[in-house]
Design a protein around this motif. Sequence first.
Motif, short mmCIF file in Angstrom:
data_model
loop_
_atom_site.label_atom_id
_atom_site.label_comp_id
_atom_site.label_asym_id
_atom_site.label_seq_id
_atom_site.Cartn_x
_atom_site.Cartn_y
_atom_site.Cartn_z
N ILE A 114 0.84 -1.20 0.00
CA ILE A 114 0.00 0.00 0.00
C ILE A 114 0.87 1.25 0.00
O ILE A 114 0.66 2.17 -0.79
N PHE A 115 1.87 1.27 0.87
CA PHE A 115 2.71 2.45 0.98
C PHE A 115 3.50 2.70 -0.31
O PHE A 115 3.58 3.83 -0.79
N VAL A 116 4.07 1.66 -0.86
CA VAL A 116 4.88 1.80 -2.09
C VAL A 116 4.02 2.27 -3.25
O VAL A 116 4.37 3.23 -3.95
N TYR A 117 2.90 1.60 -3.47
CA TYR A 117 2.06 1.98 -4.61
C TYR A 117 1.44 3.36 -4.42
O TYR A 117 1.20 4.07 -5.39
N SER A 118 1.20 3.76 -3.17
CA SER A 118 0.68 5.11 -2.92
C SER A 118 1.73 6.17 -3.20
O SER A 118 1.41 7.30 -3.53
N TYR A 119 2.99 5.79 -3.08
CA TYR A 119 4.09 6.73 -3.33
C TYR A 119 4.34 6.96 -4.82
O TYR A 119 4.87 8.00 -5.19
N VAL A 120 3.94 6.03 -5.65
CA VAL A 120 4.25 6.10 -7.09
C VAL A 120 3.86 7.44 -7.72
O VAL A 120 4.69 8.05 -8.40
N PRO A 121 2.65 7.95 -7.54
CA PRO A 121 2.33 9.24 -8.17
C PRO A 121 3.25 10.37 -7.71
O PRO A 121 3.68 11.19 -8.52
N TYR A 122 3.59 10.35 -6.43
CA TYR A 122 4.50 11.38 -5.92
C TYR A 122 5.89 11.21 -6.50
O TYR A 122 6.54 12.19 -6.87
N GLY A 123 6.36 9.98 -6.57
CA GLY A 123 7.68 9.72 -7.11
C GLY A 123 7.82 10.12 -8.57
O GLY A 123 8.87 10.60 -9.00
N LEU A 124 6.75 9.94 -9.33
CA LEU A 124 6.80 10.25 -10.76
C LEU A 124 6.46 11.70 -11.07
O LEU A 124 7.06 12.31 -11.95
N PHE A 125 5.47 12.25 -10.36
CA PHE A 125 4.95 13.58 -10.69
C PHE A 125 4.87 14.51 -9.49
O PHE A 125 4.02 15.39 -9.44
N GLY A 126 5.73 14.32 -8.51
CA GLY A 126 5.68 15.10 -7.27
C GLY A 126 5.89 16.59 -7.44
O GLY A 126 5.55 17.37 -6.56
#
Length: 142
Positions: A114-126
């Motif tokens: 959950i934590f990793v997949y929730s971070y994906v948008p921030y990691g890519l488009f933060g």
Amino acid sequence: MKLIKKYSQLTFFTKFKELFFNPKNFFKLIKSEKGIKKAFLISLLSYSIFLIWYLYIIKGSLNILASTLGISWKQSILFVGLIGFSYFFIASFFLKVFANILGSKNGFEDFYKIFVYSYVPYGLFGFIPFIPLWSIILNVIG
């Protein structure tokens, strides 16, 4: 938009599409994902992209960190990268502890995903102002 009903139907790109446009279904589907290997690879990808654009913006801050620690700025990138990758595990642990206090019976594996997949948008488009808030919302949905 076609609703994906089985985890086996998720490809690398459909995972991202489901995560961004149908997160409730996405988190339901990844519960059947065995282990954390795929989530770990996603975290490597998204955090690496995050580091690239973030370091482009704050290279001066890394020079300050490097001079404070007495290392080169390249070593400080490695240091920041290692801290970031361990952050996923530490934050997932605290998320699990907090959720267990509230009565959750899910294991560490689930919280890590959950934590990793929730971070994906921030990691890519933060760098887009609304995206960090979307990552927090995804944590709640997950």
